[in-house]
Enzyme design. Structure first.
Site, PDB file in Angstrom:
ATOM      1  CB  CYS A   1     -19.148 -19.345 -22.007  1.00 25.16           C
ATOM      2  SG  CYS A   1     -19.573 -17.632 -22.453  1.00 25.16           S
TER       3      CYS A   1
ATOM      4  CB  CYS B   1     -24.903 -15.756 -17.373  1.00 22.66           C
ATOM      5  SG  CYS B   1     -23.228 -15.186 -16.958  1.00 22.66           S
TER       6      CYS B   1
END
Lengths: 228, 228
Positions: free
Chosen positions: B193, B82
């Protein structure tokens, strides 16, 4: 919500498949809706079939260490995406305080929603799982007629599992799996090795096919969400 | 061989993608050749972007708990699939004794093998990662010109990430991603991302695309196999 603990890495691709199926079977539209899962992907666990059939290191101490790691991290319910590893489940249950889902129970529960007792169920597995008798005994208790592949069929399944799926050559071995399974007379099939569902993108059969990984995933999602 | 510890579940599909890529990048023909990996798939970690942008619960205590669980289970090297979670990495590093791979370092190292310094690099990310400045600062230090999407482009990326990938609608949002990225003037793209690589089966761009998850996976395999 219970924290799931997965004794994994037998092999890693089968554990990824379980993790994917748990995720797919969880109703979620955002991260926070998903289950809390601890995975110990521990491929160093010695080969289960080799040991069950009389050679190689004992996987049990490795399985115990994995269960202990998951306990230490906070897992509340254990599961193993490896059918042959369930040969050791009684000993494992004696060595952990955590409850354990049994993959064969989950698969046979899934079978019972699709196929009537009295029908012939082929158990597609490694030699280790066949030798352990896990499915044979449980199917008989549930009123089914287990059909075990003969020695030549089992040798072909072992090639699909070891030289195919575990070695990263799944697609190339799909034709051998299809040919082999076509020679087995049964009304339905249980994929009683977690490497076998990895063939599903390249292989199908006209009979009902019970995916033991999928059955375990669905049971795990239900058990994790149970209010205790 | 070091035991990898993955702070995961942000979201689960991005963690599955990392686990798959680590498995794919490991040279293995049998289970036992694969790496030992501990995964804490903990989707209950509060939304990173919401907190970075000033609303919502602080993810840091959750990230610390996850790191501690992985420590307790025996992990030796931590990683997080993440990007936005890396806003908290300095505080996290102060709260664990374990070394941490940084996803932006891995992505920029991968970029440097494909694109020359001085070129324009678009950073495709959540609003949280953009706000944190992780990539902007590191790209400038490495001699690149970071290109940050404007507000409308960022809003579209947020829809792709949240309403698309995180909600299980990836394919349906691939056209919006393609349209949005086509309007960004840059020589290369970083998927900053970990939900964005999930679009790759349905989306491509003619410019070099750096997948931060893939870069992290390759770096993790190399670091785990380093003889210390």
């Amino acid at each position: 919500m219970k924290i799931l603990g997965i004794i994994g890495g037998m092999g890693p691709q089968a554990t990824i498949d379980l993790y994917q199926k748990i995720t797919d079977h969880t109703a979620a539209t955002r991260d926070q809706d998903h289950l809390h899962i601890l995975i110990d992907s521990y491929p160093q666990i010695p080969d289960r079939t080799a040991h069950i059939c009389g050679s190689g290191d004992d996987p049990l101490p490795y399985l115990v260490r994995s269960a202990r790691r998951l306990e230490a991290a906070g897992a509340e319910l254990l599961l193993m995406p490896c059918n042959a590893a369930h040969h050791y489940i009684r000993a494992l249950r004696e060595r952990t305080i955590l409850p354990f889902l049994h993959i064969a129970d989950c698969a046979i529960a899934a079978l019972s929603t699709r196929c009537p007792p009295g029908s012939r169920v082929a158990v597609l597995s490694t030699r280790g799982t066949r030798h352990s008798g896990i499915y044979r005994d449980a199917l008989q208790q549930a009123g089914y007629h287990p059909v075990e592949p003969d020695e030549a069929q089992t040798a072909a399944l072992m090639r699909c599992i070891y030289d195919g799926a575990k070695a990263g050559n799944t697609a190339a071995y799909a034709p051998l799996l299809a040919e082999t399974v076509a020679t087995i007379a049964a009304d339905s099939l249980i994929l009683a090795c977690t490497e076998l569902p990895l063939f599903l993108p390249w292989w199908q059969d006209s009979r009902p096919v019970i995916d033991s990984t999928d059955a375990l995933a669905r049971a795990a999602v239900a058990a994790a969400q149970e209010t205790s």
